[in-house]
Design an enzyme around this catalytic site. Structure first.
Site, PDB file in Angstrom:
ATOM      1  N   VAL A  85     -31.942  18.389  35.295  1.00 62.83           N
ATOM      2  CA  VAL A  85     -30.809  18.797  34.456  1.00 62.83           C
ATOM      3  C   VAL A  85     -29.552  18.114  34.986  1.00 62.83           C
ATOM      4  O   VAL A  85     -29.153  18.324  36.136  1.00 62.83           O
ATOM      5  CB  VAL A  85     -30.632  20.324  34.477  1.00 62.83           C
ATOM      6  CG1 VAL A  85     -29.461  20.729  33.576  1.00 62.83           C
ATOM      7  CG2 VAL A  85     -31.912  21.022  34.038  1.00 62.83           C
ATOM      8  N   VAL A  87     -25.535  16.310  33.638  1.00 56.01           N
ATOM      9  CA  VAL A  87     -24.547  15.932  32.622  1.00 56.01           C
ATOM     10  C   VAL A  87     -23.610  14.912  33.260  1.00 56.01           C
ATOM     11  O   VAL A  87     -23.053  15.145  34.335  1.00 56.01           O
ATOM     12  CB  VAL A  87     -23.747  17.140  32.115  1.00 56.01           C
ATOM     13  CG1 VAL A  87     -22.704  16.693  31.088  1.00 56.01           C
ATOM     14  CG2 VAL A  87     -24.666  18.201  31.511  1.00 56.01           C
ATOM     15  N   GLY A  95     -20.905  22.027  26.669  1.00 55.81           N
ATOM     16  CA  GLY A  95     -22.038  22.858  26.266  1.00 55.81           C
ATOM     17  C   GLY A  95     -23.350  22.115  26.138  1.00 55.81           C
ATOM     18  O   GLY A  95     -24.305  22.648  25.552  1.00 55.81           O
ATOM     19  N   LEU A  96     -23.431  20.888  26.662  1.00 56.99           N
ATOM     20  CA  LEU A  96     -24.657  20.100  26.483  1.00 56.99           C
ATOM     21  C   LEU A  96     -25.836  20.725  27.217  1.00 56.99           C
ATOM     22  O   LEU A  96     -26.937  20.844  26.665  1.00 56.99           O
ATOM     23  CB  LEU A  96     -24.424  18.667  26.968  1.00 56.99           C
ATOM     24  CG  LEU A  96     -23.325  17.882  26.249  1.00 56.99           C
ATOM     25  CD1 LEU A  96     -23.224  16.472  26.819  1.00 56.99           C
ATOM     26  CD2 LEU A  96     -23.593  17.836  24.740  1.00 56.99           C
ATOM     27  N   TYR A 126     -27.196  29.374  36.671  1.00 55.97           N
ATOM     28  CA  TYR A 126     -28.338  29.726  35.829  1.00 55.97           C
ATOM     29  C   TYR A 126     -28.477  31.211  35.500  1.00 55.97           C
ATOM     30  O   TYR A 126     -29.269  31.571  34.634  1.00 55.97           O
ATOM     31  CB  TYR A 126     -29.616  29.183  36.458  1.00 55.97           C
ATOM     32  CG  TYR A 126     -29.642  27.669  36.397  1.00 55.97           C
ATOM     33  CD1 TYR A 126     -29.935  27.003  35.210  1.00 55.97           C
ATOM     34  CD2 TYR A 126     -29.308  26.907  37.510  1.00 55.97           C
ATOM     35  CE1 TYR A 126     -29.913  25.627  35.138  1.00 55.97           C
ATOM     36  CE2 TYR A 126     -29.287  25.524  37.447  1.00 55.97           C
ATOM     37  CZ  TYR A 126     -29.586  24.884  36.260  1.00 55.97           C
ATOM     38  OH  TYR A 126     -29.563  23.517  36.186  1.00 55.97           O
ATOM     39  N   PHE A 418     -38.941  20.973  42.793  1.00 56.46           N
ATOM     40  CA  PHE A 418     -39.468  20.382  41.560  1.00 56.46           C
ATOM     41  C   PHE A 418     -38.366  20.117  40.575  1.00 56.46           C
ATOM     42  O   PHE A 418     -37.235  20.552  40.783  1.00 56.46           O
ATOM     43  CB  PHE A 418     -40.550  21.282  40.934  1.00 56.46           C
ATOM     44  CG  PHE A 418     -40.092  22.685  40.604  1.00 56.46           C
ATOM     45  CD1 PHE A 418     -39.557  22.973  39.366  1.00 56.46           C
ATOM     46  CD2 PHE A 418     -40.202  23.706  41.534  1.00 56.46           C
ATOM     47  CE1 PHE A 418     -39.149  24.271  39.051  1.00 56.46           C
ATOM     48  CE2 PHE A 418     -39.796  25.001  41.234  1.00 56.46           C
ATOM     49  CZ  PHE A 418     -39.264  25.284  40.000  1.00 56.46           C
TER      50      PHE A 418
END
Length: 418
Positions: A85, A87, A95-96, A126, A418
């Site tokens: 993940v 950006v 907000g991507l 998260y 991971f």
């Protein structure tokens, strides 16, 4: 006017740009060779890989992988493992990541994966997506001369033996050993063939150069491989001609306490080693208490590690076993995203087996889906969460009942990033 980036799953033609964006997002060199792209492409499923594209350039990345997660009792639960993940700095706060996360969680639920898991780079991110910290990790630095151990250790006395082996040996015996360990380690996930290829040098990555470590195995009295460790040594200048070698453990897995003890004793008895770095270990690992003086083990890291998000509460709670004898508990689970909320009756048998079904009965406890993720593998205490105001008790003693049910004798542990 600033355009809104398009978010979509990848086509083959997007892969190189996506890999560059991912590497840049993690502050790795964004220039990438065709070999690196090919090597990384082998790891992922395009249908589970998303990118955000602005004027044809990838500016955000996200993917998930199917994994088997071991839960208390030894069952394997299908999990969507979220990773990569990122950006790009030019496109933050639009907000991507949120949009890609929402799409991935919905797809995982549709596929029938009861939970989603990830390793959080930063703590605050998260929880807002319904994830809770489900496992923790510890790293120790051991001052070997102060450890209070007999440095003349000459090997196991239980009939087993410790042997140095080659990387080819590891490729043969490692996967089966890891599956045995995973089956009895709540929080552990399966390792794919790709994992073994990368971590034994078969599939080199330019951005993650691999140097062959030493590998050592423990065999029991019958010759079965019950433990495996990888380590590397770094030699410093010897001040006053006194030895000064730093040993870094890259990984250690063991299917028995005898194997775990023998491997640590071997590593701590190696000539000239003055400092041992344990690498990521379970937070209640045996290691410090194996030392004659546990104070010689300085805690370098103690932190949250794997986070978990419920997607199907009945399936997830029914899959694990519980302590505390037969009991019934009604949980009211709040999920603002609408994916896994509701009221559920958890019923456990004397053997620890359980069933979980939707119910309209009055709640005994109410909590967020993120806090249920914290409790699921047995690491967190419902009583502690109630004291923090994160769990609400509607029946006196319900938090203690939940604590007796959910908690496990040893803390869960995920050995793998991971």
């Amino acid at each position: 006017m600033t355009s809104s980036p398009e978010i979509r799953t990848l086509a083959e033609s997007d892969v190189a740009d996506w890999v560059r964006a991912k590497l840049a997002g993690f502050h790795l060199a964004p220039s990438v060779s065709a070999a690196e792209v090919e090597a990384r492409r082998a790891a992922f499923d395009l249908s589970r890989t998303q990118g955000a594209f602005d004027q044809g350039r990838c500016v955000a990345t996200f993917r998930s992988m199917p994994r088997q997660l071991t839960v208390p009792g030894g069952a394997a639960v299908a999990a969507s493992a979220v990773t990569n993940v990122s950006v790009t700095g030019t496109h933050r706060r639009r907000g991507l990541a949120s949009r890609m996360m929402a799409a991935d969680l919905a797809a995982a639920k549709e596929r029938g994966e009861p939970v989603s898991i990830l390793v959080a780079a930063e703590y605050p991110i998260y929880g807002r997506y319904g994830f809770g910290a489900a496992t923790w990790v510890a790293d120790w630095e051991i001052d070997v001369p102060r450890a209070g151990l007999d440095r003349r250790w000459a090997g196991p006395t239980d009939g087993g033996r410790v042997d140095l082996v080659t990387v080819e040996d590891v490729r043969k015996v490692g996967p089966a050993l890891h599956e045995r360990v995973r089956a009895v380690t709540p929080g552990a996930i399966n390792r794919t063939p790709y994992w073994w290829e990368v971590n034994t040098g078969q599939r080199p990555l330019d951005s993650q150069p691999w140097t062959e470590p030493f590998f050592v195995v423990y065999r029991d009295a019958d010759g079965r491989v019950d433990g495996l460790a990888a380590y590397a040594a770094k030699e410093e200048h010897w001040p006053g001609k006194f030895p000064k070698v730093e040993l870094s453990v890259h990984g250690l897995i063991a299917a028995s306490p005898a194997a775990e003890t023998a491997l640590w004793r071997f590593l701590l008895a190696l000539d000239w080693v003055t400092l041992l770095k344990s690498g990521h270990r379970a937070p209640d690992d045996l290691l410090p208490l194996l030392l004659g003086d546990p104070r010689a083990a300085r805690t370098e890291t103690y932190a949250d590690f794997m986070w978990l998000r419920m997607l199907d509460v009945p399936a997830a709670l029914s899959a694990r076993t519980y302590a505390g004898g037969p009991a019934a508990l009604v949980l009211d689970v709040h999920d603002p995203a609408g994916l896994a909320g509701g009221r559920f009756l958890l019923e456990t048998s004397p053997s620890g087996a359980a069933s979980c079904t939707p119910t309209s009965a009055s709640a005994d406890l109410s909590l967020s889906v993120a806090d249920l993720g914290c409790l699921y593998l047995g690491d967190e205490s419902p009583v502690r969460l109630a004291a923090l105001g994160r769990v609400s008790e509607h029946r006196t003693g319900a938090a203690r009942t939940a604590d007796a049910l959910f908690r496990t004798p040893r803390r869960p542990w995920c050995p793998d990033v991971f």
